[in-house]
Design a protein around this motif. Sequence first.
Motif, PDB file in Angstrom:
ATOM      1  N   GLY A   3       5.046  16.007   1.939  1.00 14.00           N
ATOM      2  CA  GLY A   3       5.260  14.799   2.073  1.00 14.00           C
ATOM      3  C   GLY A   3       5.587  14.540   3.776  1.00 14.00           C
ATOM      4  O   GLY A   3       5.253  15.784   4.696  1.00 14.00           O
ATOM      5  N   GLN A  12      18.048  16.455   0.953  1.00 15.31           N
ATOM      6  CA  GLN A  12      17.646  15.869  -0.323  1.00 15.31           C
ATOM      7  C   GLN A  12      18.431  15.580  -1.491  1.00 15.31           C
ATOM      8  O   GLN A  12      18.461  14.027  -1.637  1.00 15.31           O
ATOM      9  CB  GLN A  12      17.177  16.642  -1.498  1.00 15.31           C
ATOM     10  CG  GLN A  12      14.847  17.415  -0.397  1.00 15.31           C
ATOM     11  CD  GLN A  12      14.969  18.300  -1.447  1.00 15.31           C
ATOM     12  OE1 GLN A  12      14.635  18.036  -2.219  1.00 15.31           O
ATOM     13  NE2 GLN A  12      13.885  18.845  -0.668  1.00 15.31           N
ATOM     14  N   ARG A  68       1.556  20.743   8.443  1.00 16.46           N
ATOM     15  CA  ARG A  68       1.164  19.210   8.239  1.00 16.46           C
ATOM     16  C   ARG A  68      -0.171  18.414   8.973  1.00 16.46           C
ATOM     17  O   ARG A  68       0.326  19.305  10.172  1.00 16.46           O
ATOM     18  CB  ARG A  68       2.828  19.021   8.896  1.00 16.46           C
ATOM     19  CG  ARG A  68       2.238  16.958   8.177  1.00 16.46           C
ATOM     20  CD  ARG A  68       3.474  17.009   8.290  1.00 16.46           C
ATOM     21  NE  ARG A  68       5.084  16.731   7.089  1.00 16.46           N
ATOM     22  CZ  ARG A  68       6.074  17.636   6.641  1.00 16.46           C
ATOM     23  NH1 ARG A  68       6.698  18.042   8.219  1.00 16.46           N
ATOM     24  NH2 ARG A  68       6.186  17.950   6.149  1.00 16.46           N
ATOM     25  N   THR A  73      -1.055  15.024   4.613  1.00 12.77           N
ATOM     26  CA  THR A  73       0.176  14.631   4.392  1.00 12.77           C
ATOM     27  C   THR A  73       0.591  12.978   4.035  1.00 12.77           C
ATOM     28  O   THR A  73      -0.600  12.095   4.318  1.00 12.77           O
ATOM     29  CB  THR A  73       1.112  14.533   6.327  1.00 12.77           C
ATOM     30  OG1 THR A  73       0.906  16.154   6.497  1.00 12.77           O
ATOM     31  CG2 THR A  73       2.367  14.098   5.532  1.00 12.77           C
ATOM     32  N   GLY A  74       1.377  12.851   2.604  1.00 10.44           N
ATOM     33  CA  GLY A  74       1.458  12.109   2.183  1.00 10.44           C
ATOM     34  C   GLY A  74       2.284  10.783   2.966  1.00 10.44           C
ATOM     35  O   GLY A  74       2.547  11.070   3.587  1.00 10.44           O
ATOM     36  N   SER A  75       1.871   9.484   2.771  1.00 13.27           N
ATOM     37  CA  SER A  75       2.714   8.242   3.251  1.00 13.27           C
ATOM     38  C   SER A  75       4.271   8.395   2.680  1.00 13.27           C
ATOM     39  O   SER A  75       5.199   7.238   3.156  1.00 13.27           O
ATOM     40  CB  SER A  75       2.356   6.939   3.362  1.00 13.27           C
ATOM     41  OG  SER A  75       1.345   6.984   1.969  1.00 13.27           O
ATOM     42  N   THR A  76       4.927   9.016   0.857  1.00 11.09           N
ATOM     43  CA  THR A  76       5.739   8.644   0.175  1.00 11.09           C
ATOM     44  C   THR A  76       6.504   9.435   1.019  1.00 11.09           C
ATOM     45  O   THR A  76       6.405  10.447   0.801  1.00 11.09           O
ATOM     46  CB  THR A  76       5.378   8.909  -1.310  1.00 11.09           C
ATOM     47  OG1 THR A  76       4.900   7.347  -1.026  1.00 11.09           O
ATOM     48  CG2 THR A  76       6.860   7.753  -1.410  1.00 11.09           C
ATOM     49  N   ASN A  77       7.406   8.598   1.364  1.00  7.17           N
ATOM     50  CA  ASN A  77       8.967   9.429   2.112  1.00  7.17           C
ATOM     51  C   ASN A  77       9.438   9.132   0.751  1.00  7.17           C
ATOM     52  O   ASN A  77       9.521   8.878  -0.413  1.00  7.17           O
ATOM     53  CB  ASN A  77       9.704   9.219   3.262  1.00  7.17           C
ATOM     54  CG  ASN A  77      10.611   7.585   2.847  1.00  7.17           C
ATOM     55  OD1 ASN A  77      10.871   7.571   1.878  1.00  7.17           O
ATOM     56  ND2 ASN A  77      10.861   7.046   4.742  1.00  7.17           N
ATOM     57  N   PHE A  78      10.681  10.921   0.977  1.00  6.17           N
ATOM     58  CA  PHE A  78      11.803  11.472  -0.168  1.00  6.17           C
ATOM     59  C   PHE A  78      11.990  10.372  -0.954  1.00  6.17           C
ATOM     60  O   PHE A  78      12.415   9.429  -1.796  1.00  6.17           O
ATOM     61  CB  PHE A  78      12.287  12.453   0.103  1.00  6.17           C
ATOM     62  CG  PHE A  78      13.160  13.253  -1.396  1.00  6.17           C
ATOM     63  CD1 PHE A  78      12.000  13.293  -2.283  1.00  6.17           C
ATOM     64  CD2 PHE A  78      14.526  12.717  -1.166  1.00  6.17           C
ATOM     65  CE1 PHE A  78      13.288  14.070  -3.305  1.00  6.17           C
ATOM     66  CE2 PHE A  78      15.416  13.661  -1.880  1.00  6.17           C
ATOM     67  CZ  PHE A  78      14.940  14.489  -3.400  1.00  6.17           C
ATOM     68  N   PHE A  81      10.666   7.470  -2.303  1.00  3.59           N
ATOM     69  CA  PHE A  81      10.275   8.155  -4.004  1.00  3.59           C
ATOM     70  C   PHE A  81      11.207   8.525  -5.029  1.00  3.59           C
ATOM     71  O   PHE A  81      11.052   7.539  -5.726  1.00  3.59           O
ATOM     72  CB  PHE A  81       9.754   9.580  -3.914  1.00  3.59           C
ATOM     73  CG  PHE A  81       9.957  10.159  -5.004  1.00  3.59           C
ATOM     74  CD1 PHE A  81       8.567  10.371  -5.724  1.00  3.59           C
ATOM     75  CD2 PHE A  81      10.462  10.835  -5.843  1.00  3.59           C
ATOM     76  CE1 PHE A  81       8.204  11.263  -7.030  1.00  3.59           C
ATOM     77  CE2 PHE A  81       9.969  11.384  -6.877  1.00  3.59           C
ATOM     78  CZ  PHE A  81       8.916  11.630  -7.548  1.00  3.59           C
TER      79      PHE A  81
END
Length: 92
Positions: A3, A12, A68, A73-78, A81
């Motif tokens: 992420g 989280q 990273r 690295t994906g673009s959607t943060n926690f 999500f």
Amino acid sequence: MLGPEDLSFDDQAAIISEVTGRPVRYQQISYEQFKQQFLDRGTSESVAQGYVDMYRAKDEGIDNVAARTPENTGSTNFRAFCEQNLKPILAA
């Protein structure tokens, strides 16, 4: 796939609490307690031990082997999500 941010379990839990409006907190338990929870729910000894081994490896840094980069690295943060996936499930 990573992420876009590094978050602790406490981070989280705070995000989940904010998104869902339900209090969530992270509480670390011993490996023995963790394993016993699986056994109490009917999981086999080998599966329960497998989860303990996996989480021990995570605690020892197995997830920290890749830096990273834009490629991993994906673009959607926690938070996004949780808003897109967790919140609708809990609202149903």
